[in-house]
Motif scaffolding. Sequence first.
Motif, PDB file in Angstrom:
ATOM      1  N   ASP A   1     -25.911   9.467 -21.498  1.00 27.49           N
ATOM      2  CA  ASP A   1     -27.271  10.067 -21.457  1.00 27.49           C
ATOM      3  C   ASP A   1     -27.081  11.707 -21.291  1.00 27.49           C
ATOM      4  O   ASP A   1     -28.252  12.353 -21.115  1.00 27.49           O
ATOM      5  N   THR A   2     -25.736  12.004 -21.103  1.00 30.00           N
ATOM      6  CA  THR A   2     -25.771  13.576 -20.887  1.00 30.00           C
ATOM      7  C   THR A   2     -24.905  14.302 -22.225  1.00 30.00           C
ATOM      8  O   THR A   2     -24.954  15.559 -22.093  1.00 30.00           O
ATOM      9  N   ALA A   3     -24.449  13.653 -23.122  1.00 30.70           N
ATOM     10  CA  ALA A   3     -24.006  14.557 -24.444  1.00 30.70           C
ATOM     11  C   ALA A   3     -24.433  13.570 -25.566  1.00 30.70           C
ATOM     12  O   ALA A   3     -25.175  12.499 -25.766  1.00 30.70           O
ATOM     13  N   ASP A   4     -24.540  14.584 -26.618  1.00 34.77           N
ATOM     14  CA  ASP A   4     -24.611  14.050 -28.193  1.00 34.77           C
ATOM     15  C   ASP A   4     -23.358  13.156 -28.348  1.00 34.77           C
ATOM     16  O   ASP A   4     -22.378  13.952 -28.997  1.00 34.77           O
ATOM     17  N   CYS A   5     -23.354  12.054 -28.202  1.00 35.07           N
ATOM     18  CA  CYS A   5     -22.117  11.263 -28.175  1.00 35.07           C
ATOM     19  C   CYS A   5     -22.106  10.565 -29.538  1.00 35.07           C
ATOM     20  O   CYS A   5     -22.841   9.712 -29.903  1.00 35.07           O
ATOM     21  N   LEU A   6     -20.850  10.726 -30.084  1.00 38.74           N
ATOM     22  CA  LEU A   6     -20.588   9.715 -31.422  1.00 38.74           C
ATOM     23  C   LEU A   6     -19.553   8.719 -30.684  1.00 38.74           C
ATOM     24  O   LEU A   6     -18.435   9.232 -30.471  1.00 38.74           O
ATOM     25  N   LYS A   7     -19.990   7.551 -30.546  1.00 38.24           N
ATOM     26  CA  LYS A   7     -19.214   6.468 -30.100  1.00 38.24           C
ATOM     27  C   LYS A   7     -18.477   5.636 -30.958  1.00 38.24           C
ATOM     28  O   LYS A   7     -19.198   5.024 -31.812  1.00 38.24           O
ATOM     29  N   VAL A   8     -17.122   5.759 -30.774  1.00 36.95           N
ATOM     30  CA  VAL A   8     -16.447   4.964 -32.018  1.00 36.95           C
ATOM     31  C   VAL A   8     -15.587   3.882 -31.081  1.00 36.95           C
ATOM     32  O   VAL A   8     -15.034   4.080 -29.986  1.00 36.95           O
ATOM     33  N   PHE A   9     -15.370   2.837 -31.792  1.00 31.00           N
ATOM     34  CA  PHE A   9     -14.597   1.903 -31.488  1.00 31.00           C
ATOM     35  C   PHE A   9     -13.414   1.385 -32.534  1.00 31.00           C
ATOM     36  O   PHE A   9     -13.948   1.339 -33.696  1.00 31.00           O
ATOM     37  N   ILE A  10     -12.216   1.445 -32.164  1.00 32.94           N
ATOM     38  CA  ILE A  10     -11.080   1.202 -32.928  1.00 32.94           C
ATOM     39  C   ILE A  10     -10.436  -0.102 -32.740  1.00 32.94           C
ATOM     40  O   ILE A  10     -10.059  -0.247 -31.505  1.00 32.94           O
TER      41      ILE A  10
ATOM     42  N   MET B   1     -28.746  22.316 -24.135  1.00 33.70           N
ATOM     43  CA  MET B   1     -28.366  21.703 -25.432  1.00 33.70           C
ATOM     44  C   MET B   1     -27.035  20.874 -25.014  1.00 33.70           C
ATOM     45  O   MET B   1     -26.360  21.234 -24.387  1.00 33.70           O
ATOM     46  N   LYS B   2     -27.416  19.903 -25.532  1.00 26.29           N
ATOM     47  CA  LYS B   2     -26.224  18.647 -25.426  1.00 26.29           C
ATOM     48  C   LYS B   2     -25.043  19.051 -26.309  1.00 26.29           C
ATOM     49  O   LYS B   2     -25.369  19.373 -27.500  1.00 26.29           O
ATOM     50  N   ASN B   3     -23.751  19.063 -25.844  1.00 24.44           N
ATOM     51  CA  ASN B   3     -22.789  19.151 -26.674  1.00 24.44           C
ATOM     52  C   ASN B   3     -22.289  18.087 -27.681  1.00 24.44           C
ATOM     53  O   ASN B   3     -22.577  16.824 -27.154  1.00 24.44           O
ATOM     54  N   ARG B   4     -21.734  18.158 -28.705  1.00 20.97           N
ATOM     55  CA  ARG B   4     -21.352  17.004 -29.516  1.00 20.97           C
ATOM     56  C   ARG B   4     -20.053  16.771 -29.056  1.00 20.97           C
ATOM     57  O   ARG B   4     -19.068  17.116 -28.976  1.00 20.97           O
ATOM     58  N   VAL B   5     -19.898  15.255 -28.658  1.00 13.23           N
ATOM     59  CA  VAL B   5     -18.768  14.808 -27.954  1.00 13.23           C
ATOM     60  C   VAL B   5     -18.406  13.321 -28.795  1.00 13.23           C
ATOM     61  O   VAL B   5     -19.351  12.662 -29.051  1.00 13.23           O
ATOM     62  N   ILE B   6     -16.990  13.302 -29.317  1.00 15.44           N
ATOM     63  CA  ILE B   6     -16.811  11.847 -29.764  1.00 15.44           C
ATOM     64  C   ILE B   6     -15.895  11.296 -28.749  1.00 15.44           C
ATOM     65  O   ILE B   6     -15.166  11.721 -28.466  1.00 15.44           O
ATOM     66  N   THR B   7     -16.357  10.002 -28.667  1.00 13.17           N
ATOM     67  CA  THR B   7     -15.640   9.004 -27.672  1.00 13.17           C
ATOM     68  C   THR B   7     -15.004   8.056 -28.526  1.00 13.17           C
ATOM     69  O   THR B   7     -15.462   7.346 -29.365  1.00 13.17           O
ATOM     70  N   ILE B   8     -13.726   7.932 -28.172  1.00 13.14           N
ATOM     71  CA  ILE B   8     -12.786   6.641 -28.797  1.00 13.14           C
ATOM     72  C   ILE B   8     -12.386   5.820 -27.700  1.00 13.14           C
ATOM     73  O   ILE B   8     -11.666   5.831 -26.932  1.00 13.14           O
ATOM     74  N   SER B   9     -12.925   4.621 -28.155  1.00 11.80           N
ATOM     75  CA  SER B   9     -12.625   3.294 -27.340  1.00 11.80           C
ATOM     76  C   SER B   9     -11.659   2.424 -28.052  1.00 11.80           C
ATOM     77  O   SER B   9     -12.026   2.705 -29.618  1.00 11.80           O
TER      78      SER B   9
END
Length: 192
Positions: A110-119, A1-9
């Motif tokens: 392609d490897t995580a359940d990503c919430l991709k955020v740009f501030i 199962m893919k982990n939920r990850v938040i990425t902040i750019s």
Amino acid sequence: MKNRVITISREFGSGGRTIGKKVAEELGLPCYDSELIEKTAEKSGFHVSYIKDAGEYAPGGFLASALSHRTSGPNNADYLWKIQYNIITELAEKGPCVIVGRCADYILRDTADCLKVFIHADMAFRAQRIVKEYGEREESPEQRLKDKDRRRAAYHRFYTNMKWGHAQNYDITLNSGTIGIDRCVEIIKGLY
């Protein structure tokens, strides 16, 4: 199962690092920012200050990144990219987390359940914020912002072949100058 990850750019001075740390704290997740630099230094043998600078410069400088063309083999920046890529992937595999910067949005696509955020924020807000956070410098705050953003964009383009900051590359973009840092935190938490 893919982990939920938040990425902040983020644009320099927009508060992205602060937002990432607050989101992580409020969700009870680890936040990786400067820790990525330290881990990359540890694995590569390079000094932390070198890693910090190399992480925002495309190999060969701005012209080479604009051309996306290499005339020689891998260099130190490529070596560091590979190490950083592996570290970010390993951290996401360990469990849910928040990762600030370092092209994590691309690395984990392609490897995580990503919430991709740009501030982002306007120049006036960011200029005022960096003077408050980092102090006065010889160059103008606006010039510092432009230089840092240009380097981030070139680095991102070189390694991802994507345009840094373009809305279609993220799940959500937030203007921290308009809605405020605390509201950005609340919105991101609500999407998690």
